[in-house]
Design a protein around this motif. Structure first.
Motif, PDB file in Angstrom:
ATOM      1  N   PRO A   1       0.698  -1.357   0.058  1.00 48.83           N
ATOM      2  CA  PRO A   1      -0.034  -0.002   0.066  1.00 48.83           C
ATOM      3  C   PRO A   1       0.848   1.172   0.032  1.00 48.83           C
ATOM      4  O   PRO A   1       0.303   2.425  -0.465  1.00 48.83           O
ATOM      5  CB  PRO A   1      -0.710  -0.113   1.278  1.00 48.83           C
ATOM      6  N   HIS A   2       2.139   1.237   0.308  1.00 46.71           N
ATOM      7  CA  HIS A   2       3.027   2.343   0.149  1.00 46.71           C
ATOM      8  C   HIS A   2       3.304   2.795  -0.974  1.00 46.71           C
ATOM      9  O   HIS A   2       4.400   3.619  -1.145  1.00 46.71           O
ATOM     10  CB  HIS A   2       4.104   1.950   1.265  1.00 46.71           C
ATOM     11  N   TYR A   3       3.122   2.171  -2.101  1.00 46.06           N
ATOM     12  CA  TYR A   3       3.623   2.302  -3.469  1.00 46.06           C
ATOM     13  C   TYR A   3       2.452   2.652  -4.374  1.00 46.06           C
ATOM     14  O   TYR A   3       1.676   1.679  -4.909  1.00 46.06           O
ATOM     15  CB  TYR A   3       4.442   1.153  -3.997  1.00 46.06           C
ATOM     16  N   PRO A   4       2.182   3.936  -4.903  1.00 49.45           N
ATOM     17  CA  PRO A   4       1.079   4.124  -5.651  1.00 49.45           C
ATOM     18  C   PRO A   4       1.356   3.856  -7.193  1.00 49.45           C
ATOM     19  O   PRO A   4       0.354   3.663  -8.076  1.00 49.45           O
ATOM     20  CB  PRO A   4       0.871   5.623  -5.674  1.00 49.45           C
ATOM     21  N   TYR A   5       2.766   3.676  -7.540  1.00 50.24           N
ATOM     22  CA  TYR A   5       3.012   3.450  -9.003  1.00 50.24           C
ATOM     23  C   TYR A   5       3.627   1.785  -9.246  1.00 50.24           C
ATOM     24  O   TYR A   5       4.409   1.507  -8.269  1.00 50.24           O
ATOM     25  CB  TYR A   5       4.009   4.528  -9.535  1.00 50.24           C
ATOM     26  N   TRP A   6       3.262   1.327 -10.142  1.00 50.70           N
ATOM     27  CA  TRP A   6       3.626  -0.115 -10.475  1.00 50.70           C
ATOM     28  C   TRP A   6       4.013  -0.122 -11.847  1.00 50.70           C
ATOM     29  O   TRP A   6       3.410   0.292 -12.845  1.00 50.70           O
ATOM     30  CB  TRP A   6       2.621  -1.096  -9.975  1.00 50.70           C
ATOM     31  N   GLY A   7       5.049  -0.929 -12.177  1.00 51.63           N
ATOM     32  CA  GLY A   7       5.546  -1.448 -13.448  1.00 51.63           C
ATOM     33  C   GLY A   7       4.718  -2.673 -13.880  1.00 51.63           C
ATOM     34  O   GLY A   7       3.786  -3.047 -13.134  1.00 51.63           O
ATOM     35  N   GLN A   8       4.937  -3.278 -15.095  1.00 45.97           N
ATOM     36  CA  GLN A   8       3.982  -4.126 -15.792  1.00 45.97           C
ATOM     37  C   GLN A   8       4.707  -5.622 -15.213  1.00 45.97           C
ATOM     38  O   GLN A   8       4.093  -6.322 -15.305  1.00 45.97           O
ATOM     39  CB  GLN A   8       3.980  -4.325 -17.069  1.00 45.97           C
ATOM     40  N   GLY A   9       6.161  -5.557 -14.908  1.00 43.28           N
ATOM     41  CA  GLY A   9       6.469  -6.597 -14.224  1.00 43.28           C
ATOM     42  C   GLY A   9       7.599  -7.460 -15.272  1.00 43.28           C
ATOM     43  O   GLY A   9       7.235  -7.395 -16.776  1.00 43.28           O
ATOM     44  N   THR A  10       8.388  -8.089 -14.766  1.00 40.72           N
ATOM     45  CA  THR A  10       9.417  -9.010 -15.582  1.00 40.72           C
ATOM     46  C   THR A  10       9.430 -10.339 -15.022  1.00 40.72           C
ATOM     47  O   THR A  10       9.668 -10.607 -13.983  1.00 40.72           O
ATOM     48  CB  THR A  10      10.926  -8.287 -15.901  1.00 40.72           C
ATOM     49  N   GLN A  11       9.401 -11.457 -15.757  1.00 45.08           N
ATOM     50  CA  GLN A  11       9.311 -12.779 -15.340  1.00 45.08           C
ATOM     51  C   GLN A  11      10.922 -13.269 -14.790  1.00 45.08           C
ATOM     52  O   GLN A  11      11.693 -13.308 -15.846  1.00 45.08           O
ATOM     53  CB  GLN A  11       8.704 -13.812 -16.384  1.00 45.08           C
TER      54      GLN A  11
END
Length: 128
Positions: free
Chosen positions: A113-123
Motif C-alpha cells: 500500500p505504500h507504493y502508488p506506481y507499479w510497472g508491468q513486471g518481468t518474469q
C-alpha cells in the motif's frame, strides 16, 4: 504521470545471477521510495527489496545476502542484482515507486500500500 518499465528477467539455473532494471519516467520529484516486489503463481505479492532517497535499503529475510538493490539517480533507473538464485525465487518481479514533488521522508517500506506506481513486471524463472 509516472511510468515504470522493468527489464532483465529471464530463465537461469539454480545458483545463477540476473540483474533486473526499472526505468522510471517521472517529471519532477524531491524524495522517493522505490522497491521490488514479486508474485509467484498461487501466492500473494511480497516485498523483496526497497530503497529510499537517503540511500537506505531494506530486504526480505528470504533474499538477504543474495540480492542487492541500487539506484542510478542520474538515469532514474532502479536495479536488483540477484545472485545465488534458487527455484523458490521464480516469480513475476515488479518495480514500484512513490515520488514526492514536495519532499518529505519516506522509509524503505516493503508494504504494497505504500507504493502508488507499479510497472508491468518481468518474469524470472530459476530451474533446479
Amino acid at each position: 504521470q509516472v511510468q515504470l518499465v522493468e527489464s532483465g528477467g529471464g530463465s537461469v539455473q539454480s545458483g545463477g545471477s540476473l540483474r533486473l532494471s526499472c526505468a522510471a519516467s517521472v517529471y519532477t520529484y524531491i524524495t522517493y521510495r522505490m522497491g521490488w516486489f514479486r508474485q509467484a503463481p498461487g501466492k500473494e505479492r511480497e516485498g523483496v527489496a526497497a530503497i529510499n532517497s537517503d540511500g537506505n535499503t531494506n530486504y526480505a529475510d528470504s533474499v538477504k545476502g543474495r540480492f542487492t538493490i541500487s539506484r542510478d539517480n542520474a538515469k532514474n533507473t532502479l536495479y536488483l542484482q540477484m545472485n545465488s538464485l534458487k527455484p523458490e525465487d521464480t516469480a513475476m518481479y515488479y518495480c514500484a515507486a512513490l515520488f514526492s514533488p514536495i519532499g518529505g521522508s519516506y522509509y524503505e517500506s516493503l508494504e504494497i500500500p505504500h507504493y502508488p506506481y507499479w510497472g508491468q513486471g518481468t518474469q524470472v524463472t530459476v530451474s533446479s
